[in-house]
Design a protein around this motif. Structure first.
Motif, PDB file in Angstrom:
ATOM      1  N   ARG A 219     -13.855-107.729  17.273  1.00 42.56           N
ATOM      2  CA  ARG A 219     -12.596-107.888  16.552  1.00 42.56           C
ATOM      3  C   ARG A 219     -12.214-106.580  15.890  1.00 42.56           C
ATOM      4  O   ARG A 219     -12.997-105.638  15.800  1.00 42.56           O
ATOM      5  N   SER A 295     -11.538-115.238  14.823  1.00 37.88           N
ATOM      6  CA  SER A 295     -10.425-114.943  13.921  1.00 37.88           C
ATOM      7  C   SER A 295     -10.764-115.463  12.526  1.00 37.88           C
ATOM      8  O   SER A 295     -11.684-116.261  12.337  1.00 37.88           O
ATOM      9  N   VAL A 321      -8.836-110.116  13.602  1.00 32.60           N
ATOM     10  CA  VAL A 321      -8.140-110.346  14.873  1.00 32.60           C
ATOM     11  C   VAL A 321      -9.111-110.141  16.030  1.00 32.60           C
ATOM     12  O   VAL A 321      -9.690-109.059  16.180  1.00 32.60           O
TER      13      VAL A 321
END
Length: 622
Positions: A219, A295, A321
């Motif tokens: 991420r 997330s 993200v």
């Protein structure tokens, strides 16, 4: 008013007093110095501006010197700043990090604007929300490379193809500004901002091109640092109302940092939005993509106290993200950056209005929020449609609230007046049976029954009003509508204390600024207490409560003081009318003995006394 009623009133007053004493006192924040403000940016000309904190600006920044191991190493580049102006905001964007540098709201002025000359430049008039003093804001990307290096794009030079340095957009039109961070051939990060002419909302697109073999982990984080700039005169109150929150799964989680402590909260899963706010303004980031794994969100807040007693709260918020590990990834986010206006927040249809502060009653916001959200706020805005002066709106508003509470207050005043009329008879009972407390209580209860008086009748209606009064307290402290709104004479800002005069010395707990409306509130409370209290043993309360409330309310917003003063004034009128209708008591016909709480207590006490007497008699016989 009997002893029980008085105790109830005193307890309610003490609860309110303690709660009010916990509220912050004003701590002025000095206005921005002239030499710390960035001047207007000329069009079509690259300009490197001084930092907003007043320190000398370094025109070039060396980023990540280890170019051999770090593909994100950048050559030295000058900072390039552009201006984007809409109908509502004027902002500065910088190539350093490809981020928002400063953000001015055109419709909201600084607290010290009234001290500015009429020809003062815009940057001294408008509120600026990015916390430049601690390197805040940014909307940076933070991630780990495959070789284990931590990258933060905050200070890395981005580029853009356009050569203009000033953009303006109005109405329904929009404008797009794109910043690119080239990493290698065919590899780059692109941050694209889309701003709209008539909206505080904007769109941020993050594009990752060819980075699947460069970015490690699973991420990246989109980060906003250090919350919002502090823009109100009362810095301590602004810190008390600042917080950060996350909305997910139809619930809002609020993080509010305690004094001298760091508060951290991490959540995993699909996030509807994450945001941070101060007293009147806020920032919200909402992912427009829906993710299945990896997330979430992270919040870190800190509450600090300065040497002069001023307080600050800083909040870092970030969205986690997930990376899709493909050659191209695009993530889109909606950003709201503007006033905490309930109607504007609700218009986005994403529960942004949850960030609007309605306060709570003894920790029970589920009681006060519906009262404020569905009754107080709509009524207040409805009145303002017809009455431009908010001070007059508050006066009419207080009258309407008084009429709404009329059934409760009428019963309370009737009960207190009847108790007042019974005081001479109660005094006779106390004198007649002064050596027998049990007999005094029994005869007093018989007296209540004979004249149909409920000794608790004055307290219960007052307790039932408390949630509404607490909701009103928070409502007038935080509503954006009153910010910088004048009333009459010296009351030029209903969101801050009205200073009638300054003392040449400082009084403990009071300061040296004296509020005219706080004095008026104290006088109305004194008159109201004088009408209610008849027992000589309770006369001290007539003087102590008004003085205490005057001191406590002296530092509160003038709009709040105006409301409570007018509410007290209307209460005095109502109480006078109720008292005039009942000047003497008549015994009720066929009084029925009620098995209420007080009566049961009396019966139990009488039975216990009889048992004790019987035990004493038996011992004597032995």
């Amino acid at each position: 008013m009997d002893k029980q009623s008085t105790i109830g009133i005193v307890l309610i007053g003490l609860i309110l007093a303690v709660w009010l004493m916990m509220q912050p006192k004003p701590q002025p924040v000095p206005p921005v110095k002239k030499d710390t403000v960035v001047q207007t940016i000329p069009q079509n000309k690259p300009v490197t501006q001084p930092a907003a904190t007043g320190t000398q600006e370094t025109s070039k920044t060396q980023i990540n010197a280890d170019t051999e191991n770090n593909p994100f190493a950048s050559s030295v580049e000058p900072e390039k700043i552009i201006t984007v102006e809409t109908d509502l905001v004027r902002m500065e964007l910088t190539s350093r990090g490809g981020k928002i540098r400063r953000y001015f709201l055109k419709d909201y002025n600084t607290w010290y604007d009234s001290k500015n000359p009429e020809n003062a430049p815009w940057y001294k008039k408008w509120v600026q929300l990015v916390n430049t003093s601690r390197g805040g804001g940014d909307l940076d990307l933070v991630f780990v490379t495959k070789n284990g290096q931590l990258v933060n794009t905050s200070s890395i030079a981005f580029t853009r193809n356009e050569t203009d340095y000033h953009y303006k957009v109005s109405g329904q039109d929009s404008i797009t500004i794109a910043y690119t961070l080239p990493v290698a051939e065919g590899k780059s990060i692109v941050k694209t901002y889309t701003f709209f002419g008539n909206s505080y909302g904007s769109i941020i697109d993050i594009e990752l091109k060819g980075l699947q073999d460069v970015m490690g982990a699973y991420r990246y984080d989109l980060v906003w640092k250090n919350g919002l700039n502090f823009v109100e005169r009362n810095s301590m109150e602004e810190a008390q109302t600042a917080n950060a929150s996350v909305y997910m799964a139809e619930e809002q989680l609020v993080v509010d940092a305690a004094a001298d402590e760091t508060e951290k909260k991490e959540l995993n899963g699909n996030i509807d939005w994450i945001g941070t706010r101060n007293k009147y303004f806020g920032l919200i980031l909402s992912p427009l993509n829906r993710y299945s794994d990896n997330s979430g969100a992270y919040i870190e807040g800190m509450h600090t106290k300065g040497a002069k007693g001023d307080e600050r709260e800083y909040y870092d918020i970030q969205l986690k993200v997930p990376l899709n590990r493909t050659n191209y990834q695009k993530d889109s986010f909606q950003m709201y950056f503007g006033p905490m206006d309930y109607d504007i927040l609700k218009s986005y249809g994403k529960n942004y209005e949850s960030m609007y502060e309605f306060g709570n009653f003894m920790g029970m916001s589920f009681i006060t929020r519906p009262i404020s959200e569905y009754f107080l706020l709509p009524l207040f805005k409805f009145l303002h449609q017809f009455i431009p002066n908010y001070g007059i709106v508050i006066i009419i508003f207080s009258l309407i609230i008084k009429l709404v509470l009329f059934p409760l207050t009428k019963q309370s005043y009737k009960s207190m007046n009847r108790m007042k009329l019974l005081q001479p008879k109660i005094a006779e009972i106390k004198e007649q049976y002064k050596n027998d407390p049990q007999r005094v209580q029994k005869e007093t209860m018989n007296l209540y029954s004979k004249y149909g008086v409920n000794p608790m009748g004055g307290c219960l209606p007052m307790v039932l009003q408390m949630p509404i009064l607490f909701a009103l307290f928070t409502f007038f402290k935080t509503t954006l509508d009153l910010r910088h709104q004048p009333f009459v004479l010296w009351i030029d800002n209903l969101s801050s204390p009205d200073v009638l005069f300054n003392l040449p010395f400082t009084v403990p707990f009071l300061g040296n600024e004296i509020s005219g409306l706080a004095l008026f509130l104290g006088i109305t409370m004194f008159l109201q207490q004088k009408m209610s209290v008849s027992d000589p043993a309770q006369k001290a309360m007539v003087y102590t409560m008004p003085v205490m409330m005057t001191v406590l309310f002296n530092s509160f917003a003038s709009g709040l003081n105006l409301y409570y003063a007018m509410f007290n004034l209307f209460s005095i009128i109502q109480q006078k009318l109720v008292n005039n209708k009942t000047t003497e008591l008549e015994p009720v016909k066929n009084p029925k003995k009620k098995s209420g709480f007080m009566q049961r207590m009396m019966d139990a006490a009488e039975q216990k006394q009889k048992e004790q007497q019987q035990m004493t008699t038996k011992k004597k016989r032995k």
